[in-house]
Scaffold this active site. Structure first.
Site, PDB file in Angstrom:
ATOM      1  N   ARG A 127       4.812   0.388  -0.079  1.00 48.73           N
ATOM      2  CA  ARG A 127       3.544   1.023   0.284  1.00 48.73           C
ATOM      3  C   ARG A 127       2.960   0.344   1.518  1.00 48.73           C
ATOM      4  NH1 ARG A 127       0.523   0.257  -5.428  1.00 48.73           N
ATOM      5  NH2 ARG A 127       1.130  -1.851  -4.858  1.00 48.73           N
ATOM      6  N   GLU A 176      -6.998  -0.784 -13.625  1.00 50.68           N
ATOM      7  CA  GLU A 176      -5.813   0.018 -13.897  1.00 50.68           C
ATOM      8  C   GLU A 176      -6.217   1.313 -14.600  1.00 50.68           C
ATOM      9  OE1 GLU A 176      -2.676  -0.764 -12.916  1.00 50.68           O
ATOM     10  OE2 GLU A 176      -3.547  -2.503 -11.918  1.00 50.68           O
ATOM     11  N   ARG A 206      -1.794   1.268  -0.175  1.00 50.40           N
ATOM     12  CA  ARG A 206      -2.468   0.366  -1.119  1.00 50.40           C
ATOM     13  C   ARG A 206      -3.567  -0.328  -0.334  1.00 50.40           C
ATOM     14  NH1 ARG A 206      -5.098  -2.876  -3.583  1.00 50.40           N
ATOM     15  NH2 ARG A 206      -4.492  -3.950  -5.482  1.00 50.40           N
TER      16      ARG A 206
END
Length: 148
Positions: A83, A49, A41
């Protein structure tokens, strides 16, 4: 005591060198490295999004920049989803900054440490690039909270 804590903190964060093998969206990618696959990330930015306006364009932009290219990730820790959080360099290009420069991501106000990103974002806004072509783009953090 402080030195021990600092050394332990540095030992946990290991930069990643590899190849980008997947792009989930405009700020998340998968890196194949000698140590396995890592979901990354990108820090300090927040891309639209997938279902949001410009979401698919942001993903395509990141794929054009990084997919199947050599990558260096400056590891900044992990998020609650496991992540790797990182500053991403694809084929020598600062991908975090480039996504903002292209108008494909916002500076993530809540987590930004590189204040220079605001200047890059202002230039993209002034040129109406990417999501800034929309007269009133909705930041992803508002979109996720239902302010659609």
């Amino acid at each position: 005591m402080l030195v021990t804590w600092l050394v332990q903190g540095l030992a946990c964060a290991t930069d990643i060198d590899g190849v980008v093998v997947g792009v989930a969206d405009g700020d998340t990618l998968t890196v194949l490295s000698g140590g396995g696959q890592f979901k990354v990330r990108m820090v300090e930015i927040d891309a639209p999004e997938k279902a949001q306006p410009y979401g698919q364009r942001a993903r395509t932009s990141l794929a054009d920049l990084c997919f199947r290219r050599p990558v260096h990730v400056v590891d900044k820790g992990q998020d609650r989803y496991g992540r790797t959080l990182g500053r991403v360099w694809c084929a020598g290009v600062d991908a975090n900054k480039e996504q903002v420069r292209r108008g494909m991501a916002w500076v993530y106000e809540r987590y930004v440490t590189d204040r220079g990103l605001y200047k890059v974002q202002g230039q993209a806004q002034g040129r109406h690039l990417g999501l800034w072509a929309d007269p009133s783009p909705i930041p992803p953090w508002d979109w996720r909270n239902g302010s659609r």
